[in-house]
Motif scaffolding. Structure first.
Motif: not given
Lengths: 106, 115
Positions: B95-102
């Motif tokens: 994922s290109d986001g940090r942490r969860y939910g992306y």
């Protein structure tokens, strides 16, 4: 640990019928929720991501809603086709449901 | 590459052998996740990396499981002294986001069979 439940476990419908798949989770819905499709022996394909600030997300024949107050998400697939036959999984935070296996009969 | 790749796609190991499973995430993706999927079940979270840092390993079932991502790109999941209950499909996602939910993008998985 986050619990994610998907009902029904399996669904068989004739071609052209609309599909309604349910996902529930135990949390205050502060995270995004993602729907996936998995074909036999394959990895997961992302279908839709609903951000926690959204109520729904649409892509083609797919529409996913998010009800934070009840901890539920619903995936609607309009005018089903045999190619829609697969297992559909929802994921909330790092937890997945067991999936709903869909069969669309030609 | 265009997507997440995993190798090998299939691995058969005799009980007691060590195995190493590789994941190549989408270029530039910060986050990398490992999951274990038993037949007929949804994926179960194993561990999470943000760049080279392993921030969450709460899902690793025992100390026989070890994961690393030394340069913040490719990751390896190692299972020592394999047992029959380790037989499953191991999925990697990035994922290109940090942490969860992306939005997570998954590889095809490695099917491990321990005989």
């Amino acid at each position: 640990k986050q619990e994610v439940t998907q009902i029904p476990a399996a669904l068989s419908v004739p071609e052209g019928e609309n599909l309604v798949l349910n996902c529930s989770f135990t949390d205050s819905a502060i995270y995004n929720l993602q729907w996936f499709r998995q074909d036999p022996g394959k990895g997961l394909t992302s279908l839709l991501l609903i951000q926690s600030s959204q109520r729904e997300q649409t892509s083609g024949r797919l529409n996913a809603s998010l009800d934070k107050s009840s901890g539920r998400s619903t995936l609607y697939i309009a005018a089903s086709q045999p190619g829609d036959s697969a297992t559909y999984l929802c994921a909330y935070k790092l937890s997945f449901g067991a999936g709903t296996t869909v069969t669309v009969r030609a | 590459g265009a997507g997440v790749s995993q190798s090998p796609r299939y691995k058969v190991a005799k009980r007691g052998q060590d195995v190493a499973l590789r994941c190549d995430p989408i270029s530039g993706h910060v986050s990398l996740f490992w999951y274990q999927q038993a037949l007929g079940q949804g994926p179960e979270f194993l561990t999470y990396f943000q760049n080279e840092a392993q921030l969450d390993k709460s899902g690793l079932p025992s100390d026989r499981f070890f994961a690393e991502r030394p340069e913040g790109s490719v990751s390896t999941l190692k299972i020592q002294r394999t047992q029959q209950e380790d037989s499953a499909v191991y999925l990697c996602a990035s994922s290109d986001g940090r942490r969860y939910g992306y939005e997570q993008y998954f590889g095809p998985g490695t099917r491990l069979t321990v005989t």
